[in-house]
Each structure stands twice: as C-alpha cells, then as structure tokens.
Design a protein around this motif. Structure first.
Motif, mmCIF file in Angstrom:
data_model
loop_
_atom_site.group_PDB
_atom_site.id
_atom_site.type_symbol
_atom_site.label_atom_id
_atom_site.label_comp_id
_atom_site.label_asym_id
_atom_site.label_seq_id
_atom_site.Cartn_x
_atom_site.Cartn_y
_atom_site.Cartn_z
ATOM 1 N N MET A 110 -0.857 0.687 -4.479
ATOM 2 C CA MET A 110 -1.363 2.036 -4.260
ATOM 3 C C MET A 110 -1.768 2.677 -5.577
ATOM 4 N N SER A 111 -3.001 3.209 -5.619
ATOM 5 C CA SER A 111 -3.483 3.859 -6.843
ATOM 6 C C SER A 111 -3.063 5.323 -6.891
ATOM 7 N N GLY A 112 -2.799 5.908 -5.744
ATOM 8 C CA GLY A 112 -2.433 7.312 -5.693
ATOM 9 C C GLY A 112 -3.605 8.196 -5.323
ATOM 10 N N THR A 113 -4.793 7.597 -5.247
ATOM 11 C CA THR A 113 -5.975 8.393 -4.894
ATOM 12 C C THR A 113 -6.533 8.012 -3.528
ATOM 13 N N GLY A 137 3.549 -3.114 -5.689
ATOM 14 C CA GLY A 137 2.712 -2.041 -5.189
ATOM 15 C C GLY A 137 1.250 -2.183 -5.572
ATOM 16 N N ARG A 157 3.352 2.457 -5.458
ATOM 17 C CA ARG A 157 2.383 2.653 -6.536
ATOM 18 C C ARG A 157 2.194 1.367 -7.339
ATOM 19 N N THR A 168 0.808 -1.228 0.000
ATOM 20 C CA THR A 168 0.000 0.000 0.000
ATOM 21 C C THR A 168 0.836 1.270 0.000
#
Length: 196
Positions: A138-141, A136, A126, A123
C-alpha cells in the motif's frame, strides 16, 4: 521316605551351602522364577515387578488420569487431566492464549482468527512494512483524488474543503488571493478606496 529339604551342607568341616540365613521369599522373586528358601524348600516367584522403581519420581499429577504406574514400589493412579486436542483463537493484538494444565495430544492449534487473517493482506499494509510475513504494497494514496483550490478573503471566516461532490477527497494546496483593493475618483474631487 519323604524327601527332606536341605538348607545347609557341611563337608569335611567346610560349609559348602548355607541357606539358613537367607531372607528370600516367593513375593521377592520375579514371577515364574524358582529358588529355595532358608529351609531349603523350593519356591516359585510371585512378584510381577519387572523393574526397580525405587528411584522413580513421578507423582499422580504427572501421570494421565485413569492410568496407573509404580513409583518407588508403590502403585499410583494418575490425576493429570486429558485435554485431548485443545484449540484457541487470537482475535486482538493484545490477546494471548493460556494453555490449560494437563495432557495435550499434539493435535490442538492456536491461531489468529480467520476474520483477522483475512485483513492481513499486502494491500492493507504500507509498503516497506511486513506483518506476520506479509510484505505491504500500500502506497497510502490508493483511492485519493486531490484538488487545488483558490480562495478570496472575506470579512468572515471560511472553511476550505475539497469538493466531495466532484469526487475530490483531499486538498493538495489552497491559494489565498490578495485582498481586493480598488481606488476610484469621486464627485467630491477625492478618491474612493474599496477594500474587499
């Protein structure tokens, strides 16, 4: 009659045994082995060497400190430091670990610090990126709450920010309304134009 040592035997004009030119001595014969010296006297070996070390190339710095060995017939004492189990920690991207000179017992380890390891989770990375074998996700949002706002022009500068008190943390768009324009008849028979 005392037994005599015989170092040379000649029979019929032919020499059968001749030890007189031999150079063997007790210290040149392996300990416990027997032979005869150039006088024909029996001798018992005293040499404790059990290998030919004439082609050995080790140096004191290559032998563990406190240990001894024979190199080219000479007994040498080791000088190599015994480091035992040496361990190291890497805490930063640019860190490296310099392995100290000397002996290592194979139990030492060099690792990324536990604090940094705890950060290397899916998490925190990315999606599509892999760090040290962790893929990774993580979506970044994550945690993002978007807001769209409308602003009306003023005669002074405006800074348009998301309404953080309402939980918004970024803007998806800002729509700027047209400059207000109004015409009205005035008492003098003309038009009054109001802008803004």
């Amino acid at each position: 009659m005392a037994e005599k040592n015989i170092s040379k035997v000649v029979y019929g004009g032919k020499t059968l045994i001749d030890l007189t030119a031999d150079t063997v001595t007790a210290d040149k014969i392996l300990k416990g082995a027997t032979a005869h010296d150039k006088s024909g006297a029996p001798i018992v070996g005293t040499c404790t060497y059990n290998a030919d070390t004439s082609d050995a190339t080790a140096a004191g710095a290559e032998i563990l400190a406190g240990k001894t060995a024979y190199v080219n017939g000479v007994k040498i004492t080791g000088e190599m430091k015994n480091n035992g189990a040496v361990s190291g920690v890497i805490s930063k991207k640019a860190d490296s670990y310099t392995v100290p000179i000397g002996y290592h017992d194979g139990a030492g380890k060099v690792a990324i610090s536990s604090t940094e390891q705890a950060k290397i989770i899916a998490t925190n990375i990315r999606a599509g990126v892999s760090i040290l074998g962790v893929e990774g996700t993580m979506s970044g949002t994550e945690g993002a709450k978007a807001q769209a706002k409308t602003a009306t022009p003023k005669t002074t500068a405006q800074t348009i920010l998301p309404d953080s008190t309402q939980g918004f943390n970024y803007l998806t768009q800002v729509t700027v309304e047209p400059i207000p324009y109004n015409e009205s008849d005035n008492a003098q028979g003309g038009k009054t134009v109001t802008i803004g």
